[in-house]
Scaffold this motif. Sequence first.
Motif, PDB file in Angstrom:
ATOM      1  N   ILE A  70      10.121 -20.800 -49.948  1.00  0.00           N
ATOM      2  CA  ILE A  70      10.558 -21.620 -51.074  1.00  0.00           C
ATOM      3  C   ILE A  70      10.105 -21.016 -52.397  1.00  0.00           C
ATOM      4  O   ILE A  70       9.967 -21.700 -53.397  1.00  0.00           O
ATOM      5  CB  ILE A  70      10.055 -23.071 -50.950  1.00  0.00           C
ATOM      6  CG1 ILE A  70       8.545 -23.117 -50.700  1.00  0.00           C
ATOM      7  CG2 ILE A  70      10.783 -23.794 -49.849  1.00  0.00           C
ATOM      8  CD1 ILE A  70       7.987 -24.521 -50.700  1.00  0.00           C
ATOM      9  N   ARG A  71       9.832 -19.685 -52.328  1.00  0.00           N
ATOM     10  CA  ARG A  71       9.468 -18.903 -53.514  1.00  0.00           C
ATOM     11  C   ARG A  71       8.192 -19.401 -54.186  1.00  0.00           C
ATOM     12  O   ARG A  71       8.101 -19.473 -55.387  1.00  0.00           O
ATOM     13  CB  ARG A  71      10.618 -18.837 -54.522  1.00  0.00           C
ATOM     14  CG  ARG A  71      11.799 -18.043 -54.018  1.00  0.00           C
ATOM     15  CD  ARG A  71      12.647 -17.579 -55.165  1.00  0.00           C
ATOM     16  NE  ARG A  71      11.970 -16.522 -55.899  1.00  0.00           N
ATOM     17  CZ  ARG A  71      12.293 -16.198 -57.151  1.00  0.00           C
ATOM     18  NH1 ARG A  71      13.249 -16.834 -57.780  1.00  0.00           N
ATOM     19  NH2 ARG A  71      11.659 -15.221 -57.774  1.00  0.00           N
ATOM     20  N   TRP A  72       7.180 -19.716 -53.379  1.00  0.00           N
ATOM     21  CA  TRP A  72       5.837 -19.918 -53.918  1.00  0.00           C
ATOM     22  C   TRP A  72       5.209 -18.532 -53.949  1.00  0.00           C
ATOM     23  O   TRP A  72       5.013 -17.944 -52.917  1.00  0.00           O
ATOM     24  CB  TRP A  72       4.998 -20.769 -52.997  1.00  0.00           C
ATOM     25  CG  TRP A  72       5.410 -22.159 -52.822  1.00  0.00           C
ATOM     26  CD1 TRP A  72       6.541 -22.629 -52.255  1.00  0.00           C
ATOM     27  CD2 TRP A  72       4.644 -23.300 -53.175  1.00  0.00           C
ATOM     28  NE1 TRP A  72       6.534 -23.967 -52.238  1.00  0.00           N
ATOM     29  CE2 TRP A  72       5.386 -24.418 -52.795  1.00  0.00           C
ATOM     30  CE3 TRP A  72       3.406 -23.490 -53.794  1.00  0.00           C
ATOM     31  CZ2 TRP A  72       4.927 -25.707 -52.997  1.00  0.00           C
ATOM     32  CZ3 TRP A  72       2.953 -24.762 -53.985  1.00  0.00           C
ATOM     33  CH2 TRP A  72       3.715 -25.857 -53.593  1.00  0.00           C
ATOM     34  N   ASN A 105      -3.032 -27.922 -56.197  1.00  0.00           N
ATOM     35  CA  ASN A 105      -2.192 -28.153 -57.363  1.00  0.00           C
ATOM     36  C   ASN A 105      -3.001 -27.930 -58.646  1.00  0.00           C
ATOM     37  O   ASN A 105      -4.239 -27.910 -58.628  1.00  0.00           O
ATOM     38  CB  ASN A 105      -1.641 -29.578 -57.329  1.00  0.00           C
ATOM     39  CG  ASN A 105      -0.390 -29.752 -58.165  1.00  0.00           C
ATOM     40  OD1 ASN A 105      -0.019 -28.874 -58.940  1.00  0.00           O
ATOM     41  ND2 ASN A 105       0.269 -30.887 -58.016  1.00  0.00           N
ATOM     42  N   TRP A 165       4.143 -20.487 -57.202  1.00  0.00           N
ATOM     43  CA  TRP A 165       5.396 -20.532 -57.954  1.00  0.00           C
ATOM     44  C   TRP A 165       5.706 -21.932 -58.479  1.00  0.00           C
ATOM     45  O   TRP A 165       6.033 -22.116 -59.650  1.00  0.00           O
ATOM     46  CB  TRP A 165       6.528 -20.028 -57.071  1.00  0.00           C
ATOM     47  CG  TRP A 165       7.873 -20.038 -57.714  1.00  0.00           C
ATOM     48  CD1 TRP A 165       8.875 -20.953 -57.520  1.00  0.00           C
ATOM     49  CD2 TRP A 165       8.385 -19.097 -58.667  1.00  0.00           C
ATOM     50  NE1 TRP A 165       9.971 -20.633 -58.283  1.00  0.00           N
ATOM     51  CE2 TRP A 165       9.705 -19.500 -58.993  1.00  0.00           C
ATOM     52  CE3 TRP A 165       7.858 -17.958 -59.266  1.00  0.00           C
ATOM     53  CZ2 TRP A 165      10.496 -18.791 -59.896  1.00  0.00           C
ATOM     54  CZ3 TRP A 165       8.648 -17.244 -60.158  1.00  0.00           C
ATOM     55  CH2 TRP A 165       9.950 -17.670 -60.468  1.00  0.00           C
ATOM     56  N   SER A 166       5.575 -22.941 -57.624  1.00  0.00           N
ATOM     57  CA  SER A 166       5.992 -24.293 -58.006  1.00  0.00           C
ATOM     58  C   SER A 166       4.958 -25.050 -58.828  1.00  0.00           C
ATOM     59  O   SER A 166       5.312 -25.975 -59.554  1.00  0.00           O
ATOM     60  CB  SER A 166       6.331 -25.113 -56.755  1.00  0.00           C
ATOM     61  OG  SER A 166       7.442 -24.568 -56.085  1.00  0.00           O
ATOM     62  N   TRP A 167       3.694 -24.679 -58.712  1.00  0.00           N
ATOM     63  CA  TRP A 167       2.627 -25.445 -59.360  1.00  0.00           C
ATOM     64  C   TRP A 167       1.889 -24.665 -60.441  1.00  0.00           C
ATOM     65  O   TRP A 167       0.750 -24.973 -60.773  1.00  0.00           O
ATOM     66  CB  TRP A 167       1.633 -25.949 -58.313  1.00  0.00           C
ATOM     67  CG  TRP A 167       2.157 -27.126 -57.532  1.00  0.00           C
ATOM     68  CD1 TRP A 167       3.247 -27.904 -57.838  1.00  0.00           C
ATOM     69  CD2 TRP A 167       1.619 -27.656 -56.320  1.00  0.00           C
ATOM     70  NE1 TRP A 167       3.418 -28.880 -56.886  1.00  0.00           N
ATOM     71  CE2 TRP A 167       2.427 -28.756 -55.947  1.00  0.00           C
ATOM     72  CE3 TRP A 167       0.530 -27.319 -55.515  1.00  0.00           C
ATOM     73  CZ2 TRP A 167       2.187 -29.510 -54.799  1.00  0.00           C
ATOM     74  CZ3 TRP A 167       0.292 -28.063 -54.375  1.00  0.00           C
ATOM     75  CH2 TRP A 167       1.096 -29.141 -54.025  1.00  0.00           C
ATOM     76  N   SER A 168       2.533 -23.661 -61.014  1.00  0.00           N
ATOM     77  CA  SER A 168       1.885 -22.901 -62.088  1.00  0.00           C
ATOM     78  C   SER A 168       2.069 -23.532 -63.458  1.00  0.00           C
ATOM     79  O   SER A 168       1.435 -23.096 -64.425  1.00  0.00           O
ATOM     80  CB  SER A 168       2.413 -21.461 -62.109  1.00  0.00           C
ATOM     81  OG  SER A 168       1.848 -20.703 -61.066  1.00  0.00           O
ATOM     82  N   LEU A 192       8.750 -20.034 -62.856  1.00  0.00           N
ATOM     83  CA  LEU A 192       9.582 -21.234 -62.775  1.00  0.00           C
ATOM     84  C   LEU A 192       9.682 -21.890 -64.145  1.00  0.00           C
ATOM     85  O   LEU A 192      10.706 -22.463 -64.518  1.00  0.00           O
ATOM     86  CB  LEU A 192       8.981 -22.205 -61.756  1.00  0.00           C
ATOM     87  CG  LEU A 192       9.764 -23.488 -61.477  1.00  0.00           C
ATOM     88  CD1 LEU A 192      11.132 -23.172 -60.891  1.00  0.00           C
ATOM     89  CD2 LEU A 192       8.971 -24.392 -60.535  1.00  0.00           C
ATOM     90  N   GLN A 193       8.582 -21.798 -64.901  1.00  0.00           N
ATOM     91  CA  GLN A 193       8.534 -22.232 -66.298  1.00  0.00           C
ATOM     92  C   GLN A 193       8.006 -21.077 -67.147  1.00  0.00           C
ATOM     93  O   GLN A 193       7.504 -20.091 -66.616  1.00  0.00           O
ATOM     94  CB  GLN A 193       7.623 -23.462 -66.438  1.00  0.00           C
ATOM     95  CG  GLN A 193       8.098 -24.678 -65.658  1.00  0.00           C
ATOM     96  CD  GLN A 193       7.076 -25.808 -65.691  1.00  0.00           C
ATOM     97  OE1 GLN A 193       5.906 -25.613 -65.405  1.00  0.00           O
ATOM     98  NE2 GLN A 193       7.540 -26.991 -66.044  1.00  0.00           N
ATOM     99  N   GLU A 237      15.598 -21.301 -46.155  1.00  0.00           N
ATOM    100  CA  GLU A 237      16.190 -21.105 -47.473  1.00  0.00           C
ATOM    101  C   GLU A 237      17.153 -19.930 -47.402  1.00  0.00           C
ATOM    102  O   GLU A 237      16.842 -18.908 -46.773  1.00  0.00           O
ATOM    103  CB  GLU A 237      15.087 -20.811 -48.502  1.00  0.00           C
ATOM    104  CG  GLU A 237      15.597 -20.552 -49.905  1.00  0.00           C
ATOM    105  CD  GLU A 237      14.501 -20.153 -50.877  1.00  0.00           C
ATOM    106  OE1 GLU A 237      14.834 -19.741 -52.001  1.00  0.00           O
ATOM    107  OE2 GLU A 237      13.318 -20.227 -50.502  1.00  0.00           O
TER     108      GLU A 237
END
Length: 407
Positions: free
Chosen positions: A4-6, A80, A143-146, A191-192, A332
């Motif tokens: 999931i691209r972490w 997180n 990736w998701s929690w940066s 991601l951001q 994915e």
Amino acid sequence: MSGIRWRLPALVAALATTTGLAVAPAQGAEPTGQPHVNAAGVTLGYFVDWGVYQRDYHVKNIETSGSASKLTHINYAFGNVTNGQCAIGDSYADYDRFYDAASSVDGTADTWDAGALRGSFNQLRKLKAMHPGLKVIWSFGGWSWSGGFGQAAANPAAFADSCHDLVEDPRWADVFDGIDIDWEYPNACGLQCDTSGAAAFPNLMSALRQRFGPDDLVTAAITADGSDGGKIDAADYGGAARYVDWYNVMSYDYFGAFDADGPTAPHSPLTSYDGIPAQGFNTDAALQKLQSKGIPASKLLLGIGFYGRGWTGVTQAAPGGSATGAAPGTYEPGIEDYKVIRDRCPATGTVAGTAYAFCGDQWWSYDTPETIRGKMSYASDHGLGGAFFWELSGDTRDGELISAMRD
């Protein structure tokens, strides 16, 4: 990096004392001491907390595959980062899930006694008891929690305090030997997009080293973008190096079906090659750039992906062909575990030190035991601290890829 691209070696050796780098300190508080080890002989694998669900991969699998005896370190992913603080990622998977005797790593069931530790944390505690030299590091971000790191960087000392309180929580303090920061990406876009400035990363790592002290491990997973003016140039990784025991250089995911029409290219090239879609997008370029910023090779770990990336609608066997989209994947589109893709689409060639496969109208790239041995030779020849991989559940039942790393 994962499905999931972490974003997301050498033989085990005695870890030697180091005094850190002779570079200017980052702004902010000075650390209480330098890292107590260097990365000599590190073989590190990521264990992901969500793997216990759909993937059905548990700490016991690390033992039954034979991987535990080949690892020096495990990164537990992820905690997180929110409200400027470190936080639990998945409380059920982390410390509450019940393991019966059959599913427990040591054959002893968990208990429901008040205050008893369960979940993957307790399983890791048991695994460490079976392998006394094994170290476990809690990794935060990915990736998701940066997105929370920008706020954390505004008050590094408060962030470091929150992380120390969580990692050293009395319920599981004996499980963890330090902290890993996976910020994607300081002063750049993942991601951001982050605009904290080049000094934010060394300030953050300085605060963590000061709070955790010289005896805990403090590490970071960092970009492998070796292009001119790219992500390595955006943050002061050289200035932060004095505070870390080592960097996990994420030398994978350079190319993939996130560019749906191609051109096809290996996602983890060791070196450049004629026709590579982007200059500086290869492992050697990244490692050379990082060393040019004053980071010793012994503090750099080479990254290996235990998965492949693939396209569909491809008519050309060699790299550089056009495509129509992402090849199907179990979790994915465009991504598949090595243990699946090695049989579904066996390798048909190699390029830039990694393998590729053309089957039907699909084109995949991934590392095999043979290409991993080549990358480990590179790591040894260039004096790197070792290697790491993302992630354990992608390997075969008998740990084929980690065995190649250890070989």
